[in-house]
Design an enzyme around this catalytic site. Structure first.
Site, short mmCIF file in Angstrom:
data_model
loop_
_atom_site.label_atom_id
_atom_site.label_comp_id
_atom_site.label_asym_id
_atom_site.label_seq_id
_atom_site.Cartn_x
_atom_site.Cartn_y
_atom_site.Cartn_z
CD GLN A 22 -3.46 -4.36 5.95
OE1 GLN A 22 -3.45 -3.39 5.41
NE2 GLN A 22 -3.98 -5.36 6.18
CG ASP A 25 -10.05 -0.47 4.98
OD1 ASP A 25 -10.36 -0.84 4.04
OD2 ASP A 25 -9.40 -1.34 5.59
CE LYS A 82 -3.71 -2.46 2.17
NZ LYS A 82 -4.70 -2.47 3.24
#
Ligand code: NDP
Length: 284
Positions: free
Chosen positions: A98, A121, A54
């Site tokens: 994460q 997200d 990422k």
């Protein structure tokens, strides 16, 4: 006839190029690049690889990226304090924690602590609710990637029978809602579904998000159907495979995503896309 392949690497590269252009426009208008902050707690090896990927992709697209690497011993209050600080920082457009978090940390409380306008997200309840209600918001990256791959087929999804296997908040549920938004007739299957093969046979579009190697038999795929395989499963010999029996399915499907090289690369591309979208939306 063998199915046409939906090449996630190529489509992800095209999306990343679009994002880079948008990021450059944003920088010109606002004097700074869009900013993405990734929070990684603990030392899970897979998470470390995802985060590194990422970080690299963000830099390549011209975003300002920062990674906060915290020890597994991090307390919930410390994590919440960091998220509060990033949420309040005007130069931060996207925040991603994460997952999974190490034991002892509360994932729901953590995702709830992210400013919904920066929740790239798409897991904050406000964004999840916006997706249900058909309102604008930030939506999960993998399902967005699936929709982008479906768009590549040029098929009109209106009235098509779509089967989603898997009902997680991250993949199954949001992709089902996106397909519904595109006017498909959506069936959701999960571990309690009876006659799964029958449901697969009826489907014009199959999205498999299960996490079980080759669980969807290729023979059950309807001739000409579109198969989007989200699953990533590591076999004993170290190779990766999806949730669909790819070799048999490709003999019947019209379009199919490979694993690896299908949905996987799209997830990061859509994360960058969400970050730039969040930056423009916040700047309005
Ligand atoms: P979850 O484990 O959260 O969900 C799996 C779903 O599959 C559940 O809803 C479960 O049903 C269902 N399921 C399990 N067994 C069966 C069965 N025998 N028949 C029908 N349904 C079943 O996984 P995720 O949604 O997070 O991920 C799914 C897969 O996608 C994984 O392989 C993951 O690695 C991959 N993935 C890939 C990404 C990418 O970038 N390509 C991103 C995210 C995930 P129930 O709810 O009843 O338990």
């Amino acid at each position: 006839m063998a199915a046409r392949l939906l090449d996630g690497r190529a489509v992800a590269a095209a999306v990343t190029a679009e994002v880079a252009e948008a990021a450059a426009r944003f920088r010109e208008a606002h004097g700074r690049p869009p900013g993405l902050e990734v929070v990684l707690v603990g030392e899970d090896p897979a998470s470390q690889v995802y985060v590194r990927n990422k970080e690299r992709a963000a830099a390549k697209a011209g975003l300002r990226g920062a990674v906060h690497r915290l020890p597994a011993s991090t307390k919930q209050a410390e994590l919440l304090a960091l998220l509060a600080r990033l949420s309040a920082d005007d130069a931060v457009d996207g925040i991603l924690v994460q997952l999974p978090l190490p034991a002892g940390l509360d994932e729901l409380e953590t995702t709830d602590a992210i400013d919904p306008a920066k929740d790239v997200d798409g897991l904050h309840p406000l964004n999840a609710g916006a997706l249900v209600a058909g309102r604008p918001g930030l939506f999960p990256c993998t399902p967005r990637g699936c929709m982008r791959l479906l768009a590549e087929t040029g098929l009109d999804l209106a009235g098509k029978r779509a089967l989603v296997v898997g009902r997680s908040n991250l993949v199954g549920k949001p992709i089902a809602l996106m397909l519904l938004g595109a006017h498909a007739t959506v069936t959701m299957a999960h571990s309690r579904t009876r006659d799964l093969a029958e449901r697969v046979r009826e489907a014009d579009v199959v999205v498999a998000a299960i996490g079980r190697p080759r669980m969807i038999a290729g023979d059950a795929i309807a001739p000409g159907a579109v198969v989007i395989d989200v699953g990533i499963n590591r076999l004993a010999d170290g190779t990766l495979c999806g949730d669909v029996d790819f070799e048999r399915a490709r003999e019947r499907a019209g379009w199919i995503t490979p694993v690896p090289g299908g949905v996987g690369p799209m997830t990061i591309a859509m994360l960058l896309s969400n970050t730039v979208e969040a930056a423009f939306a916040r700047a309005r």
